[in-house]
Every structure is written in C-alpha cells, then in structure tokens.
Design an enzyme around this catalytic site. Structure first.
Site, PDB file in Angstrom:
ATOM      1  N   CYS A  90       0.677  -1.128   0.139  1.00 43.55           N
ATOM      2  CA  CYS A  90      -0.075   0.232  -0.103  1.00 43.55           C
ATOM      3  C   CYS A  90       0.880   1.199  -0.026  1.00 43.55           C
ATOM      4  O   CYS A  90       1.550   1.783   0.616  1.00 43.55           O
ATOM      5  CB  CYS A  90      -1.274  -0.264   1.426  1.00 43.55           C
ATOM      6  N   GLU A  91       0.864   1.870  -1.213  1.00 49.95           N
ATOM      7  CA  GLU A  91       1.156   3.134  -1.299  1.00 49.95           C
ATOM      8  C   GLU A  91       1.524   4.059   0.169  1.00 49.95           C
ATOM      9  O   GLU A  91       2.020   5.133   0.293  1.00 49.95           O
ATOM     10  CB  GLU A  91       1.095   4.265  -2.323  1.00 49.95           C
ATOM     11  N   HIS A  92       0.427   4.112   0.494  1.00 53.17           N
ATOM     12  CA  HIS A  92      -0.133   5.117   1.790  1.00 53.17           C
ATOM     13  C   HIS A  92       0.491   5.077   2.889  1.00 53.17           C
ATOM     14  O   HIS A  92       0.754   5.476   4.134  1.00 53.17           O
ATOM     15  CB  HIS A  92      -2.198   5.133   2.234  1.00 53.17           C
ATOM     16  N   HIS A  93       1.018   3.630   3.675  1.00 53.16           N
ATOM     17  CA  HIS A  93       1.558   2.755   4.526  1.00 53.16           C
ATOM     18  C   HIS A  93       2.419   2.244   4.432  1.00 53.16           C
ATOM     19  O   HIS A  93       3.478   1.683   5.166  1.00 53.16           O
ATOM     20  CB  HIS A  93       0.141   2.532   5.836  1.00 53.16           C
ATOM     21  N   GLN A 131      -5.085  -0.495  -5.290  1.00 51.75           N
ATOM     22  CA  GLN A 131      -5.256  -2.074  -5.615  1.00 51.75           C
ATOM     23  C   GLN A 131      -6.310  -1.625  -7.035  1.00 51.75           C
ATOM     24  O   GLN A 131      -5.756  -1.909  -8.089  1.00 51.75           O
ATOM     25  CB  GLN A 131      -6.441  -2.323  -5.029  1.00 51.75           C
ATOM     26  N   HIS A 159      -6.440  -6.352   3.153  1.00 52.41           N
ATOM     27  CA  HIS A 159      -4.824  -4.973   2.943  1.00 52.41           C
ATOM     28  C   HIS A 159      -5.336  -4.744   4.507  1.00 52.41           C
ATOM     29  O   HIS A 159      -5.679  -4.718   4.961  1.00 52.41           O
ATOM     30  CB  HIS A 159      -5.763  -3.587   2.192  1.00 52.41           C
ATOM     31  N   CYS A 161      -3.329  -2.562   5.957  1.00 53.60           N
ATOM     32  CA  CYS A 161      -3.242  -1.324   6.409  1.00 53.60           C
ATOM     33  C   CYS A 161      -5.056  -1.275   7.148  1.00 53.60           C
ATOM     34  O   CYS A 161      -5.332  -0.419   8.114  1.00 53.60           O
ATOM     35  CB  CYS A 161      -3.075   0.029   5.678  1.00 53.60           C
TER      36      CYS A 161
END
Length: 204
Positions: A90-93, A131, A159, A161
C-alpha cells in the site's frame, strides 16, 4: 517492440543505500528503540534490502519481461488465468496487500505466454500501489500488448492497513475490476468471465 504502458519508472533519485539505511535507523530511534542493540543492529540493512525486493517492479520493463513471448494463433476464445497470487504494498502506509488476480482476454489472432500474464501482474504489484490503479495497469498492459477484442481483470485482496491498523477489520476483502472492449460492452461475455472466476467455498 517498445511499449509505453505507464510513465517511466526506472529513473531513480540519487539516494544511496547508506542514506536509506540511515533513514531506517532514524525511524527506529523515533520509535523509542536502540538501533545499536543486537537484534536491531542489522535491521536497517535488512529493511532496505526487503523494500528494494518488494518494489522491484520499478526496475522491470515490459520488453524484458516478455522476452518475445507473443504468438500468432487463429483463436478467438477466451483465455483466462485465474487465482494468480498477488503481493503488493500500500502506497499510503507501505503495508502489505495480499490477494489474487484473475486475468482474461479475447484474442485477436495474438496470444501471450501464460506465465507472462502472471509476471505482468507481479511487475505492477511490486510497486507502491493502490488496488484500483494496479487493476487498471494490468488490464491496460494486456490491451496494449495484444490489441485483443477485450480484457478483464479482477483483483480480490486484503489490505493490512485495514487489518492491522485503522478500522482493524480482519477478514475484509476488497474487489476491484477493470473491463475493456467486449467485457465492458457485452453482458454475456462479462458474465461468462465472472462465472469462471467464482470461488467454490472450499477455496477460502
């Protein structure tokens, strides 16, 4: 053959491995730990190595991956590769995304080596992702390579996250799809694909 599916990703910022290891060391200190204790002494090196492996898709080109494995065949029946194991981040976390991809296309006198379908999924998965974008990138790559009559991609993933932090909902799955050509325009074709990827309960 040179194919541009997405913006160039091979250009790397001028950051050395040592600078990356120092950044990880700083994070460890910020978390309240001692980076010099035995169990953490080599952690910065291991983290950098792991992250480079998990994002190796930035260093992979479609041309290298295919290695000429596109073939001319007089067939127009659906080709489906289902249950492709997928591991992304995941690019956010920068936490894991774990799931399966199902990829189908309707040939237009050109087919691709079956293992290459899985490798295309892997190439895009081994990047920092969301995704929805991952699903579209796989579909666009197959469409760009083969010019088929249609492409369908469905990804089912969990996910970390959402599981390990945030709403903390283990067992939740996210399903995303990308339909191109006949799969988007023809309900019967789309339904055939969806029926073929439908899971028997024993799969879970």
């Amino acid at each position: 053959m040179t194919l541009s599916i997405s913006p160039t990703t091979n250009q790397q910022p001028s950051v050395s491995d040592e600078e990356m290891r120092q950044a990880v060391r700083t994070l460890i200190i910020g978390l309240g730990e001692d980076p010099d204790r035995e169990g953490l002494r080599d952690t910065p090196k291991r983290v950098v190595k792991a992250l480079k492996f998990l994002t190796a898709g930035y260093q992979t080109s479609i041309d290298e991956l295919l290695n000429g494995a596109i073939f001319h065949e007089k067939t127009d029946e659906m080709v489906l590769v289902r249950d492709i194991d997928l591991f992304s981040s995941c690019e956010h976390h920068i936490l894991p995304i774990l799931g399966k991809a199902h990829v189908a296309y309707l040939p237009n006198e050109r087919v691709i080596g079956l293992s290459k379908v899985a490798r295309i999924c892997e190439m895009y998965a081994r990047r920092l992702q969301v995704q929805e974008r991952l699903t579209a990138q796989i579909a666009d790559a197959i469409e760009g390579l083969l010019k088929p009559r249609g492409v369908a991609v469905v990804i089912e993933a969990t996910h970390m996250c959402m599981v390990m932090r945030g709403v903390q909902k283990p067992g939740s799955w996210t399903v995303s799809s990308a339909m191109r050509g006949a799969f988007a325009e023809d309900v019967r074709t789309r339904e055939e694909f969806l029926s073929l990827i439908r899971h028997n309960p024993s799969f879970r």
